[in-house]
Design an enzyme around this catalytic site. Sequence first.
Site, short mmCIF file in Angstrom:
data_model
loop_
_atom_site.label_atom_id
_atom_site.label_comp_id
_atom_site.label_asym_id
_atom_site.label_seq_id
_atom_site.Cartn_x
_atom_site.Cartn_y
_atom_site.Cartn_z
N TYR A 300 45.19 24.09 28.61
CA TYR A 300 45.90 22.84 28.91
C TYR A 300 45.07 21.96 29.84
O TYR A 300 44.81 22.31 30.99
CB TYR A 300 47.23 23.21 29.57
CG TYR A 300 48.29 22.14 29.53
CD1 TYR A 300 49.15 22.03 28.44
CD2 TYR A 300 48.44 21.25 30.59
CE1 TYR A 300 50.14 21.06 28.42
CE2 TYR A 300 49.43 20.28 30.56
CZ TYR A 300 50.27 20.19 29.47
OH TYR A 300 51.26 19.23 29.45
N TYR A 350 48.33 13.73 23.91
CA TYR A 350 49.05 14.50 24.93
C TYR A 350 50.42 14.87 24.40
O TYR A 350 51.36 14.07 24.45
CB TYR A 350 49.18 13.67 26.21
CG TYR A 350 49.83 14.42 27.36
CD1 TYR A 350 49.27 15.61 27.83
CD2 TYR A 350 50.98 13.95 27.97
CE1 TYR A 350 49.85 16.30 28.89
CE2 TYR A 350 51.56 14.63 29.03
CZ TYR A 350 51.00 15.80 29.48
OH TYR A 350 51.57 16.49 30.53
#
Lengths: 396, 396
Positions: A300, A350
């Site tokens: 991430y 995102y």
Amino acid sequence: MSGDWLAGKAAIVGIGHTAFGRRGEFAERGTFAMACEAVVTACADAGIDPSDVDGWSSYSDDAAAANQLAMTFGAKRFRYAAMAWGGGGSGICGAFLNAAMAVATGQADCVVVSRSICQGEGGRFGQALAGVGGGGLPAPFSFSSPYGLMSPAQMFALAARRHMHRFGTTVDHFGEIAVNTRRMASTNPAARFREPMTMADHHASRPIADPLRLFDCCMESDVAAACVLTSVDRAADLRRPPARVASATMGGPYRYGEGLLAGHQMADDDFASAGQRTVADDLWGKSGIRPGDVDAAMIYDHFTPMVLMGLEDFGFCAKGEGGAFVADGHIRLDGSLPLNTSGGNLSEVYSHGMTHVIEAVRQLRGDAVNQVPDAEVVLVGGGTGTSPTSALLLTR
Amino acid sequence: MSGDWLAGKAAIVGIGHTAFGRRGEFAERGTFAMACEAVVTACADAGIDPSDVDGWSSYSDDAAAANQLAMTFGAKRFRYAAMAWGGGGSGICGAFLNAAMAVATGQADCVVVSRSICQGEGGRFGQALAGVGGGGLPAPFSFSSPYGLMSPAQMFALAARRHMHRFGTTVDHFGEIAVNTRRMASTNPAARFREPMTMADHHASRPIADPLRLFDCCMESDVAAACVLTSVDRAADLRRPPARVASATMGGPYRYGEGLLAGHQMADDDFASAGQRTVADDLWGKSGIRPGDVDAAMIYDHFTPMVLMGLEDFGFCAKGEGGAFVADGHIRLDGSLPLNTSGGNLSEVYSHGMTHVIEAVRQLRGDAVNQVPDAEVVLVGGGTGTSPTSALLLTR
């Protein structure tokens, strides 16, 4: 109780997502319609009719409610609906843990994990927290907000600066992650940011919160994405090669109960961690898989320093050596651990981590845009900064 | 996959709750402080230090966040945090399903299920939905709200009237449930409403939404409650007799995808159901336990008619015969199926179902105020009206 009970019982058999929009681009379309498109796409990929989905799993208080999805698709049965409990992208792999547990224990036959982000309403993810939602600040922020520590970038900047101070990490190390991620995105037709980026471009980008510059911070997007999970047995009859869940876990930092920096749930001996050592220990311990077995990693990347610290937490290099690890080219496509091969949060889109899982599935299917030859084991590391974080190991 | 995989792997080993307050009574204390008291009480009952809790489970978007609870109690580990996904008390047994799965699969050693309700802020549960929260109406209500169908009592009244029309059910049948529940509460020192209630009192109470009168509707309360779950193996070493999770499930109505009355997710052939037939079928099918094996039932009593329909859905009597079943005294303490023995949502407290589970545990421990002799199997039926609903079977 053997911890690897989950291994090989459930698999991801379908993946799908909407177009990747800039923040607010799909505001008129709305969260729910976007979620539906992602579900339809993922089910088509799996060759499963959406009305056969009988379980739903998500995270980060996703607004596309399970019962409305089930109703919309005329669900024949509706047997499971769970949400990983926590904010941001931290819970992403927890949503897969819940889905895999539901499948593995027989609670549901076919579970969709979905996340829909449409930022037309409410605050931005990246702004000062006082502006998010209407419920006031979470309690821990009462201690830091009066001093001006209010946005995610500010909070993660503290950990980044601490890592630099403690281990000699440099902005070049952070830049290497940004540049490498952009290089991956440049060959991904769906990626939002594909223009070439040099280290000089990175260093010249505007400061956000020292030492973070613009290109250290992920974008914000409007996007929905979904994955379909079912049993490994049923997966064998479906159209796409399954990505097996070898292990999935959730976990807080290993000194969770003491000395937390408010709003920054990453305590560790050095206060310079992504807070993922416990999930890493769990994952390797449960699965018997070792860091050296991993062919590609999707970690991430909301902020470049957290990727660097995540690489350390997951044991791909020793603590404090993340800078040297990335500088040596290990995370490049031809390196020992190709990282975020579709362009990640920094350059693809995102999606709170969903596209990291989707890219992991593509690597295991062998049809990624930046394919790692014969990828058999892929790690997904969930978001950090709120707890519990989470992690997922997928195998071919 | 055998469906009863969960049976006998996890147990409830601790129970606790705050004082039972009227709606708004604990507003100054707040949701989080109340949750903490319930957790401390439940852990003390179990003989487990709160810092040893490594998993958290809740439902209905509980506001006492898992990560803040873990931080507050100095959690040594923090390995699981999940929320059953859905509104109201429907998900209560889903929260126990998630907790039991986490324990049974080794994801966590000790999971607290908690729910804290403090109604000082925001709208009331019982009022028109337009007043709840700030996010506007859920989409399905767009079709019914313009016609004035906006409060829970109105929605459940439609199903009640339909049951009366279809099966000859009477307000006396609903009244029997209210009167019986009050009788149970009258011997429970903690119950909020202990004054005697006659059938005449029930019939004389003010109309809320025809055919529902005040005494057909549950109270609203400020209350927090918690249960501690761990493995059956570990439970053997603890101080209180364990209540084993024999089965737990979630599920939507069996015709979920078609013909739903907006805001009333209880479709069935007759539109006169609690929507619990699928969870009932799952539960009996998985566990091998039959309705006749159940010694006591705790069925979510937000509105008396839903208890009556729940008794039918769970198979304690045939469809349409719920009225005769309660009129014949089956649900009384000396009946074949003592129901809501601590006073339920109607007369004890409205904790979104947590006190139903706690009372089930007390029955199995043998220390309930209205003890059913030698109770060995207790059913908990979750809330209805939103999906998925849920159910739980506990055994000694």
